[in-house]
Design a protein around this motif. Structure first.
Motif, PDB file in Angstrom:
ATOM      1  N   ALA A 100       0.833  -1.201   0.000  1.00 30.56           N
ATOM      2  CA  ALA A 100       0.000   0.000   0.000  1.00 30.56           C
ATOM      3  C   ALA A 100       0.869   1.252   0.000  1.00 30.56           C
ATOM      4  O   ALA A 100       0.594   2.221  -0.732  1.00 30.56           O
ATOM      5  CB  ALA A 100      -0.928  -0.004   1.207  1.00 30.56           C
ATOM      6  N   ASP A 101       1.927   1.251   0.798  1.00 31.78           N
ATOM      7  CA  ASP A 101       2.840   2.390   0.833  1.00 31.78           C
ATOM      8  C   ASP A 101       3.571   2.547  -0.498  1.00 31.78           C
ATOM      9  O   ASP A 101       3.767   3.660  -0.994  1.00 31.78           O
ATOM     10  CB  ASP A 101       3.860   2.223   1.961  1.00 31.78           C
ATOM     11  N   LYS A 102       3.981   1.436  -1.075  1.00 32.87           N
ATOM     12  CA  LYS A 102       4.734   1.456  -2.330  1.00 32.87           C
ATOM     13  C   LYS A 102       3.940   2.085  -3.465  1.00 32.87           C
ATOM     14  O   LYS A 102       4.481   2.858  -4.260  1.00 32.87           O
ATOM     15  CB  LYS A 102       5.125   0.017  -2.701  1.00 32.87           C
ATOM     16  N   TYR A 103       2.650   1.787  -3.538  1.00 39.91           N
ATOM     17  CA  TYR A 103       1.817   2.249  -4.653  1.00 39.91           C
ATOM     18  C   TYR A 103       0.890   3.407  -4.271  1.00 39.91           C
ATOM     19  O   TYR A 103       0.128   3.869  -5.113  1.00 39.91           O
ATOM     20  CB  TYR A 103       0.986   1.088  -5.208  1.00 39.91           C
ATOM     21  N   GLY A 104       0.934   3.856  -3.031  1.00 38.62           N
ATOM     22  CA  GLY A 104       0.062   4.939  -2.610  1.00 38.62           C
ATOM     23  C   GLY A 104      -1.399   4.544  -2.575  1.00 38.62           C
ATOM     24  O   GLY A 104      -2.268   5.307  -3.022  1.00 38.62           O
ATOM     25  N   LEU A 105      -1.686   3.382  -2.024  1.00 32.84           N
ATOM     26  CA  LEU A 105      -3.051   2.856  -1.958  1.00 32.84           C
ATOM     27  C   LEU A 105      -3.670   3.266  -0.628  1.00 32.84           C
ATOM     28  O   LEU A 105      -3.514   2.596   0.387  1.00 32.84           O
ATOM     29  CB  LEU A 105      -3.040   1.336  -2.117  1.00 32.84           C
ATOM     30  N   LEU A 106      -4.395   4.365  -0.631  1.00 33.26           N
ATOM     31  CA  LEU A 106      -4.833   4.983   0.610  1.00 33.26           C
ATOM     32  C   LEU A 106      -6.010   4.278   1.289  1.00 33.26           C
ATOM     33  O   LEU A 106      -6.288   4.527   2.457  1.00 33.26           O
ATOM     34  CB  LEU A 106      -5.186   6.443   0.353  1.00 33.26           C
ATOM     35  N   SER A 107      -6.707   3.417   0.569  1.00 31.21           N
ATOM     36  CA  SER A 107      -7.832   2.688   1.165  1.00 31.21           C
ATOM     37  C   SER A 107      -7.432   1.291   1.608  1.00 31.21           C
ATOM     38  O   SER A 107      -8.281   0.521   2.057  1.00 31.21           O
ATOM     39  CB  SER A 107      -8.986   2.575   0.163  1.00 31.21           C
ATOM     40  N   THR A 108      -6.174   0.950   1.454  1.00 31.40           N
ATOM     41  CA  THR A 108      -5.708  -0.418   1.668  1.00 31.40           C
ATOM     42  C   THR A 108      -4.938  -0.549   2.969  1.00 31.40           C
ATOM     43  O   THR A 108      -4.067   0.275   3.258  1.00 31.40           O
ATOM     44  CB  THR A 108      -4.811  -0.856   0.499  1.00 31.40           C
ATOM     45  N   ARG A 109      -5.240  -1.589   3.747  1.00 29.72           N
ATOM     46  CA  ARG A 109      -4.449  -1.877   4.927  1.00 29.72           C
ATOM     47  C   ARG A 109      -4.576  -3.352   5.295  1.00 29.72           C
ATOM     48  O   ARG A 109      -5.600  -3.993   5.017  1.00 29.72           O
ATOM     49  CB  ARG A 109      -4.883  -1.012   6.113  1.00 29.72           C
ATOM     50  N   GLY A 110      -3.536  -3.867   5.893  1.00 34.28           N
ATOM     51  CA  GLY A 110      -3.537  -5.248   6.323  1.00 34.28           C
ATOM     52  C   GLY A 110      -4.144  -5.405   7.703  1.00 34.28           C
ATOM     53  O   GLY A 110      -4.625  -4.451   8.312  1.00 34.28           O
ATOM     54  N   ALA A 111      -4.100  -6.639   8.214  1.00 32.33           N
ATOM     55  CA  ALA A 111      -4.647  -6.953   9.530  1.00 32.33           C
ATOM     56  C   ALA A 111      -3.822  -8.095  10.112  1.00 32.33           C
ATOM     57  O   ALA A 111      -2.808  -8.503   9.547  1.00 32.33           O
ATOM     58  CB  ALA A 111      -6.118  -7.334   9.417  1.00 32.33           C
ATOM     59  N   ASP A 112      -4.262  -8.618  11.242  1.00 32.56           N
ATOM     60  CA  ASP A 112      -3.536  -9.717  11.859  1.00 32.56           C
ATOM     61  C   ASP A 112      -3.543 -10.960  10.972  1.00 32.56           C
ATOM     62  O   ASP A 112      -2.618 -11.765  11.021  1.00 32.56           O
ATOM     63  CB  ASP A 112      -4.143 -10.054  13.221  1.00 32.56           C
ATOM     64  N   ARG A 113      -4.608 -11.108  10.180  1.00 36.83           N
ATOM     65  CA  ARG A 113      -4.713 -12.210   9.230  1.00 36.83           C
ATOM     66  C   ARG A 113      -5.033 -11.634   7.868  1.00 36.83           C
ATOM     67  O   ARG A 113      -5.762 -10.639   7.748  1.00 36.83           O
ATOM     68  CB  ARG A 113      -5.809 -13.186   9.666  1.00 36.83           C
ATOM     69  N   TRP A 114      -4.513 -12.248   6.827  1.00 37.19           N
ATOM     70  CA  TRP A 114      -4.689 -11.685   5.489  1.00 37.19           C
ATOM     71  C   TRP A 114      -6.166 -11.536   5.120  1.00 37.19           C
ATOM     72  O   TRP A 114      -6.550 -10.586   4.435  1.00 37.19           O
ATOM     73  CB  TRP A 114      -3.974 -12.549   4.444  1.00 37.19           C
ATOM     74  N   GLY A 115      -7.001 -12.445   5.618  1.00 36.97           N
ATOM     75  CA  GLY A 115      -8.410 -12.425   5.257  1.00 36.97           C
ATOM     76  C   GLY A 115      -9.194 -11.277   5.845  1.00 36.97           C
ATOM     77  O   GLY A 115     -10.365 -11.082   5.501  1.00 36.97           O
ATOM     78  N   TYR A 116      -8.587 -10.506   6.742  1.00 37.49           N
ATOM     79  CA  TYR A 116      -9.263  -9.367   7.343  1.00 37.49           C
ATOM     80  C   TYR A 116      -8.785  -8.040   6.746  1.00 37.49           C
ATOM     81  O   TYR A 116      -9.148  -6.967   7.229  1.00 37.49           O
ATOM     82  CB  TYR A 116      -9.050  -9.366   8.856  1.00 37.49           C
ATOM     83  N   SER A 117      -7.988  -8.094   5.706  1.00 37.20           N
ATOM     84  CA  SER A 117      -7.470  -6.886   5.067  1.00 37.20           C
ATOM     85  C   SER A 117      -8.561  -6.189   4.261  1.00 37.20           C
ATOM     86  O   SER A 117      -9.564  -6.801   3.881  1.00 37.20           O
ATOM     87  CB  SER A 117      -6.303  -7.245   4.137  1.00 37.20           C
ATOM     88  N   VAL A 118      -8.365  -4.904   4.008  1.00 37.55           N
ATOM     89  CA  VAL A 118      -9.335  -4.133   3.240  1.00 37.55           C
ATOM     90  C   VAL A 118      -8.632  -3.386   2.107  1.00 37.55           C
ATOM     91  O   VAL A 118      -7.435  -3.113   2.159  1.00 37.55           O
ATOM     92  CB  VAL A 118     -10.100  -3.114   4.119  1.00 37.55           C
ATOM     93  N   THR A 119      -9.396  -3.060   1.083  1.00 35.43           N
ATOM     94  CA  THR A 119      -8.920  -2.260  -0.040  1.00 35.43           C
ATOM     95  C   THR A 119     -10.128  -1.635  -0.702  1.00 35.43           C
ATOM     96  O   THR A 119     -11.230  -1.641  -0.153  1.00 35.43           O
ATOM     97  CB  THR A 119      -8.111  -3.125  -1.027  1.00 35.43           C
ATOM     98  N   SER A 120      -9.953  -1.070  -1.891  1.00 34.34           N
ATOM     99  CA  SER A 120     -11.062  -0.483  -2.642  1.00 34.34           C
ATOM    100  C   SER A 120     -10.855  -0.768  -4.122  1.00 34.34           C
ATOM    101  O   SER A 120      -9.738  -1.094  -4.557  1.00 34.34           O
ATOM    102  CB  SER A 120     -11.117   1.033  -2.424  1.00 34.34           C
ATOM    103  N   THR A 121     -11.908  -0.627  -4.907  1.00 34.64           N
ATOM    104  CA  THR A 121     -11.753  -0.821  -6.352  1.00 34.64           C
ATOM    105  C   THR A 121     -10.832   0.240  -6.939  1.00 34.64           C
ATOM    106  O   THR A 121     -10.108  -0.015  -7.906  1.00 34.64           O
ATOM    107  CB  THR A 121     -13.108  -0.802  -7.071  1.00 34.64           C
ATOM    108  N   TYR A 122     -10.851   1.419  -6.364  1.00 38.15           N
ATOM    109  CA  TYR A 122      -9.955   2.495  -6.813  1.00 38.15           C
ATOM    110  C   TYR A 122      -8.497   2.067  -6.644  1.00 38.15           C
ATOM    111  O   TYR A 122      -7.678   2.218  -7.570  1.00 38.15           O
ATOM    112  CB  TYR A 122     -10.239   3.753  -6.003  1.00 38.15           C
ATOM    113  N   ASP A 123      -8.173   1.526  -5.465  1.00 35.83           N
ATOM    114  CA  ASP A 123      -6.804   1.089  -5.212  1.00 35.83           C
ATOM    115  C   ASP A 123      -6.416  -0.081  -6.107  1.00 35.83           C
ATOM    116  O   ASP A 123      -5.288  -0.153  -6.612  1.00 35.83           O
ATOM    117  CB  ASP A 123      -6.645   0.683  -3.749  1.00 35.83           C
TER     118      ASP A 123
END
Length: 250
Positions: free
Chosen positions: A129-152
């Motif tokens: 997310a930092d590398k590509y500037g994906l402002l709606s994207t973040r990880g979590a304790d488990r990959w399945g709980y991560s979030v993003t957006s269609t824009y990102d």
């Protein structure tokens, strides 16, 4: 200029900026979950109850045309699309064996591979997310709980197409297995649009949420919906079918 097309979809043209640039809009980072063991999570349940929770983003790479719903930058369950971001990190930092695993993870949408790689590289999503500037994207304790957006998602894939058009991620999307590792068919959503070369799909375990991102030689499209695979396909066809047909005809 803003032109209404097919209801909630809005078309943005001539903004003079990069298709992935965020300008003056606060990104909503909702606490939602997705992936394995998500159906009992209250925030996930609240999200599923929002039947209007759909997103669409479309970017034409050979011009200044892009389109998206007003919700396209809102954080939502990333589902298996988060595997794209994990793979990008592993291709930069992993061992040779792990890089092959990452490519297979995209081909087959393997949850086991995602868990294995994310366990070793828990910062993979946030680093991408930092590398590509994906402002709606973040990880979590488990990959399945991560979030993003269609824009990102569209921004990420568009950047690969422009800067690394032979990226193993794009190659894997173009050679995706017809049936995923868990037995789910991969042939719906943005994949149905004319000119699509590669796609990555995502779905929740209970099949209440579906999403996908696809690319062609000159476009990227991402969509997500609260509903089943057919709901996502209908959303994409209704909102972008004419846009793609016209672009393909040109």
């Amino acid at each position: 200029m803003v032109i209404a097309v097919g209801g909630p979809l809005i078309i943005l043209t001539g903004d003079g900026g990069n298709a992935g640039e965020v300008t003056g809009q606060q990104v909503e980072k909702t606490a939602v979950s997705a992936g394995s063991d998500i159906t009992g999570n209250s925030s996930y349940s609240d999200f599923v109850e929002n039947s209007t929770g759909s997103q669409v983003t479309y970017v034409q790479l050979d011009g200044d045309f892009r389109t998206g719903t007003a919700t396209e930058r809102f954080a939502r369950p990333a589902l298996s699309l988060i595997k794209l971001y994990i793979a990008d990190y592993v291709l930069d930092n992993g061992t040779v064996e792990e890089k092959y695993t990452a490519v297979d993870m995209i081909n087959s949408s393997s949850d086991a591979s995602a868990s294995q790689l994310f366990e070793k590289y828990p910062a993979a999503v946030d680093a991408t997310a930092d590398k590509y500037g994906l402002l709606s994207t973040r990880g979590a304790d488990r990959w399945g709980y991560s979030v993003t957006s269609t824009y990102d998602l569209a921004k990420f894939v568009a950047t690969l197409l422009e800067e690394a058009p032979t990226s193993p991620i794009l190659v894997a999307m173009a050679a995706a297995d017809p049936v995923a590792a868990d037995g789910y068919e991969q042939d719906w959503g943005t994949h149905v649009l004319p000119g699509v070369i590669g796609t990555k799909w995502g779905w929740s375990d209970d099949r209440m949420l579906h999403s996908s991102v696809s690319f062609g030689t000159d476009f990227v499209v991402a969509a997500a919906v609260t509903g089943d695979a057919e709901d996502l396909t209908r959303l994409v066809e209704n909102q972008l079918g004419d846009v793609r047909e016209q672009a393909a005809g040109d």
